[in-house]
Scaffold this motif. Structure first.
Motif, mmCIF file in Angstrom:
data_model
loop_
_atom_site.group_PDB
_atom_site.id
_atom_site.type_symbol
_atom_site.label_atom_id
_atom_site.label_comp_id
_atom_site.label_asym_id
_atom_site.label_seq_id
_atom_site.Cartn_x
_atom_site.Cartn_y
_atom_site.Cartn_z
ATOM 1 N N GLY B 86 43.218 70.650 27.829
ATOM 2 C CA GLY B 86 43.831 71.814 27.193
ATOM 3 C C GLY B 86 43.174 72.163 25.867
ATOM 4 N N LEU B 87 42.467 71.204 25.272
ATOM 5 C CA LEU B 87 41.730 71.507 24.045
ATOM 6 C C LEU B 87 40.319 71.990 24.352
ATOM 7 C CD1 LEU B 87 42.782 68.514 21.762
ATOM 8 C CD2 LEU B 87 43.056 70.930 21.203
ATOM 9 N N ILE B 88 39.666 71.275 25.273
ATOM 10 C CA ILE B 88 38.243 71.539 25.501
ATOM 11 C C ILE B 88 38.006 72.850 26.254
ATOM 12 C CG2 ILE B 88 36.172 70.681 26.653
ATOM 13 C CD1 ILE B 88 37.232 67.862 26.139
ATOM 14 N N TYR B 175 45.850 81.043 27.351
ATOM 15 C CA TYR B 175 46.694 81.054 26.161
ATOM 16 C C TYR B 175 45.983 80.391 24.979
ATOM 17 C CZ TYR B 175 50.936 80.026 23.450
ATOM 18 O OH TYR B 175 51.892 79.937 22.468
ATOM 19 N N GLY B 176 45.369 79.226 25.237
ATOM 20 C CA GLY B 176 44.629 78.542 24.174
ATOM 21 C C GLY B 176 43.420 79.358 23.719
ATOM 22 N N THR B 177 42.788 80.023 24.695
ATOM 23 C CA THR B 177 41.591 80.795 24.385
ATOM 24 C C THR B 177 41.863 81.880 23.347
ATOM 25 O OG1 THR B 177 40.817 80.381 26.623
ATOM 26 C CG2 THR B 177 39.735 82.152 25.428
ATOM 27 N N ILE B 178 43.065 82.503 23.436
ATOM 28 C CA ILE B 178 43.403 83.576 22.486
ATOM 29 C C ILE B 178 43.253 83.091 21.051
ATOM 30 C CG2 ILE B 178 45.222 85.101 21.643
ATOM 31 C CD1 ILE B 178 46.592 84.893 24.283
ATOM 32 N N ILE B 179 43.800 81.902 20.794
ATOM 33 C CA ILE B 179 43.824 81.393 19.425
ATOM 34 C C ILE B 179 42.397 81.120 18.931
ATOM 35 C CG2 ILE B 179 44.600 79.483 17.985
ATOM 36 C CD1 ILE B 179 47.043 79.302 19.868
ATOM 37 N N TYR B 180 41.566 80.520 19.805
ATOM 38 C CA TYR B 180 40.197 80.235 19.388
ATOM 39 C C TYR B 180 39.401 81.522 19.199
ATOM 40 C CZ TYR B 180 41.132 75.369 20.416
ATOM 41 O OH TYR B 180 41.655 74.112 20.416
ATOM 42 N N LEU B 181 39.653 82.493 20.082
ATOM 43 C CA LEU B 181 38.948 83.775 19.931
ATOM 44 C C LEU B 181 39.299 84.429 18.600
ATOM 45 C CD1 LEU B 181 38.934 85.596 23.368
ATOM 46 C CD2 LEU B 181 36.987 85.150 21.892
ATOM 47 N N ALA B 182 40.575 84.312 18.233
ATOM 48 C CA ALA B 182 40.989 84.870 16.943
ATOM 49 C C ALA B 182 40.236 84.183 15.815
ATOM 50 C CB ALA B 182 42.493 84.715 16.752
ATOM 51 N N ALA B 183 40.065 82.861 15.962
ATOM 52 C CA ALA B 183 39.346 82.121 14.926
ATOM 53 C C ALA B 183 37.887 82.583 14.843
ATOM 54 C CB ALA B 183 39.413 80.629 15.211
ATOM 55 N N ILE B 184 37.271 82.824 16.012
ATOM 56 C CA ILE B 184 35.877 83.262 16.020
ATOM 57 C C ILE B 184 35.752 84.645 15.373
ATOM 58 C CG2 ILE B 184 33.940 83.935 17.499
ATOM 59 C CD1 ILE B 184 34.789 81.798 19.455
ATOM 60 N N THR B 185 36.723 85.507 15.670
ATOM 61 C CA THR B 185 36.692 86.860 15.103
ATOM 62 C C THR B 185 36.721 86.806 13.575
ATOM 63 O OG1 THR B 185 38.083 87.414 16.982
ATOM 64 C CG2 THR B 185 37.689 89.149 15.395
ATOM 65 N N GLY B 186 37.343 85.744 13.056
ATOM 66 C CA GLY B 186 37.450 85.639 11.605
ATOM 67 C C GLY B 186 36.187 85.169 10.900
ATOM 68 N N LEU B 221 44.963 72.353 16.108
ATOM 69 C CA LEU B 221 45.565 72.273 17.441
ATOM 70 C C LEU B 221 45.503 70.850 17.995
ATOM 71 C CD1 LEU B 221 44.615 75.604 19.197
ATOM 72 C CD2 LEU B 221 46.598 75.021 17.836
ATOM 73 N N MET B 222 44.433 70.123 17.631
ATOM 74 C CA MET B 222 44.313 68.744 18.070
ATOM 75 C C MET B 222 45.460 67.923 17.508
ATOM 76 S SD MET B 222 40.430 67.478 18.039
ATOM 77 C CE MET B 222 40.470 65.960 17.172
ATOM 78 N N VAL B 223 45.668 68.075 16.205
ATOM 79 C CA VAL B 223 46.712 67.304 15.545
ATOM 80 C C VAL B 223 48.089 67.675 16.100
ATOM 81 C CG1 VAL B 223 47.904 67.041 13.354
ATOM 82 C CG2 VAL B 223 45.434 66.879 13.423
#
Lengths: 294, 300
Positions: B86-88, B175-186, B221-223
């Protein structure tokens, strides 16, 4: 000229795009398959001939479901649950988020309340005490059992209180100078400027209520009080036929179990599949808001 | 002055009151109900009735059960595998989706991969039971056509845990991808331009700009996922398992449901639930502490 343009598309881009399209299809193929099965004739479905397109198209399974009173009754209970539960969730979330969004100097008990709310996210009594409390409140077999225990969605409260805090202070101050109290400020000033956040938490709550099945299954003793997802769980997934009448069971023998199950499963997802494309951008916003901040 | 303060704050108390009371009844009262774990609980006498106290007997009973180790192992191994994938998987998808230049295609892919998250495990369970069936399920038809033996994904102890992990990953990776994509956009675009000037190719840019740019979110997210070590997914397993796969698929939550609500051993089930709650509480507290320390994450 054309060659130059083609050259720009690298092998990586092609492979990457193909891979992602395949992965995306993989997320929707199971639904398409179920839909195809539900529209196929029972013999074709039983023979495993249906892939992504109906074979020997028929509406048999749907007309059968349409005649089934228990299915529609469960659907009605789900709709009632969404209306009542969604409304209560929204009102309580707003009412809890506003005081919690205040600073400590404006609301001295803020820290106390914040901890009371937060602890419920970390720790709970577990299934059995929860069940017994609801039972002793006399809520079993009533619609209230489905909406009251989850009436305060703490996660949504946190999401909304963080949104409230981003609202410029000047708005509050202007309202107060004009003589408005907390109630007026909340409903006339804060709520109207918070529509994006309110839309997000409402959607979360509506989807949550639609998808809930476990509470319906254990808190309703009578099967006729089941909301739709609990009904689908018992009849379609668990295939426990004890709650069907003898006549229904004999009718069931004449129609393919598989297409019938497929049609009920599909009807169970239909509202979400229908509204999903329009609401997707809100969900995305809400997830990002709630998932990572600070 | 002080009086004025209380008068001013009274409406705030009134606003929060309904929610506060609801939580007291439906969250805190069940916490008090944990005493059941130390009783031989008879429902007719009521939650705080005159019950017989048995000390730690319920806990001992559970620990002595021959299948308890097995259940613990199933829970932790399934949960851990789900956490890791779920993380990778979402990190990989976020990076790959970010490389898609065509914005319509990008949006289309995103829309489709988030969809399964919004469907309940009841309907997905129904769908998966049909698709994975060894007799006529499309996946096994495909496996058959390729010349292999059909696999009983949901009825074979060898396959059941893997099936749970993979289907959960399938449902939730969008669902997880959304959060990482948001991070990349930043991430500051000028970093990419500078790297491009210096001759870094896409792979190098990913390695040296995108991944470090996502680092905070990944750590966070890992923590936070640490708290889920005992949550192997009740909704999913309950809808997909059956007695033949209890050996490999029974987890704490399904076990509590069976002994508690089906066999009416309230005391024993509450004891198991309490054990789980205490362990989860500790893990979540620790993970929030680390999230606060390393990622400056605050709840409110």
């Amino acid at each position: 000229m054309k060659r130059g343009k083609l050259k720009k598309v690298s092998v990586f881009t092609i492979v990457n795009n193909c891979f992602l399209v395949l992965a995306a299809l993989l997320c929707i193929i199971p639904l398409i398959h179920i839909l195809a099965v539900s529209f196929s004739s029972s013999s074709a479905a039983a023979a495993g001939k249906v892939v992504f397109w109906p074979v020997e198209f028929t509406l048999n399974s749907y007309t059968y479901v349409a005649k089934r009173a228990a299915f529609w009754h469960s659907m009605l209970i789900s709709v009632e649950r969404i209306a009542l539960g969604g409304f209560i969730n929204l009102v309580l979330t707003i009412l809890c988020a506003y005081p919690l969004s205040k600073e400590k100097k404006d609301f001295r008990f803020r820290t106390f309340y914040a901890w009371v709310f937060f602890i419920t996210m970390l720790f709970n009594g577990g299934l059995i005490p929860w069940y017994i409390v609801i039972k002793q409140m006399g809520l079993l077999d009533s619609l209230w059992a489905l909406v009251l225990p989850g009436a305060v969605p703490v996660f949504s409260v946190i999401l909304l209180l963080n949104f409230f805090r981003e609202i410029p202070k000047e708005l509050h101050e202007a309202a107060f100078i004009d003589g408005a109290g907390h109630w007026t400020t909340l409903w006339r000033v804060i709520v109207p400027v918070s529509t994006p956040a309110l839309a997000t938490i409402t959607l979360f709550s509506l989807v949550g209520h639609w998808n809930s099945w476990f509470d319906g299954m254990i808190l309703m003793n009578k099967a006729e009080n089941y909301p739709l997802q609990s009904y689908i769980q018992t009849i379609v997934v668990q295939r426990s036929y004890s709650m069907l009448s003898r006549q229904e069971i004999s009718e069931l023998a004449t129609i393919s179990d598989r297409t019938l199950r497929a049609s009920q499963i599909f009807l169970g997802t239909l509202p979400i599949v229908l509204v999903y494309p329009f609401l997707q951008k809100y969900f995305v916003k809400g997830i990002v808001l709630g998932g990572v901040k600070g | 002055m002080k009086n004025l303060n209380i008068k001013k704050q009274l409406p705030l108390h009134l606003m929060i009151l309904p929610g506060f009371i609801t939580l007291l009844i439906f969250s805190y009262l069940p916490m008090a109900g944990i005493v059941i774990a130390f009783q031989k609980f008879i429902p007719a006498k009521g939650l705080f009735g005159d019950q017989k106290w048995v000390g730690l007997k319920n806990f001992k009973y559970v620990l002595d059960m021959p299948n308890f180790d097995n259940i613990m192992w199933n829970t932790i191994s399934i949960a851990m595998a789900k956490i890791i994938l779920g993380l990778i998987v979402p990190i990989i998808f976020a990076i790959l989706i970010n490389e898609v230049a065509n914005s319509a295609l990008k949006r289309g892919i995103q829309t489709l991969i988030y969809l399964p998250h919004f469907l309940s495990w009841v309907v997905l369970g129904g769908i998966l039971i049909d698709i994975l069936s060894p007799s006529g399920g499309i996946l096994n038809s495909l496996i058959n056509a390729l010349g292999f033996e059909p696999i009983f994904f949901l009825g074979d102890n060898k396959w059941f845990p893997t099936t749970m992990v993979l289907t959960e990953t399938w449902k939730e990776f969008g669902y997880g991808t959304i959060i990482y994509l948001a991070a990349i956009t930043g991430i500051d675009p000028s970093l990419y331009e500078a790297a491009h000037m210096d001759g870094a190719n896409r792979w190098k840019q990913t390695l040296h700009i995108t991944l470090p740019g996502m680092r905070m979110v990944i750590v966070l997210l890992m923590v936070l996922s640490l708290g889920n070590v005992l949550n192997a997914g009740f909704d999913q397993i309950f809808n997909l398992y059956s007695p033949p796969v209890y050996e490999s698929g029974d987890i704490i939550d399904t076990f509590v449901y069976r002994i508690g609500l089906l066999e009416a051993q309230y005391g024993v089930a509450t004891a198991v639930g309490l054990f789980k709650s205490v362990v989860s509480f500790t893990l979540i507290s620790v993970s929030y502490f680390f999230a606060y320390k390393f990622a400056d994450y605050r709840i409110f």
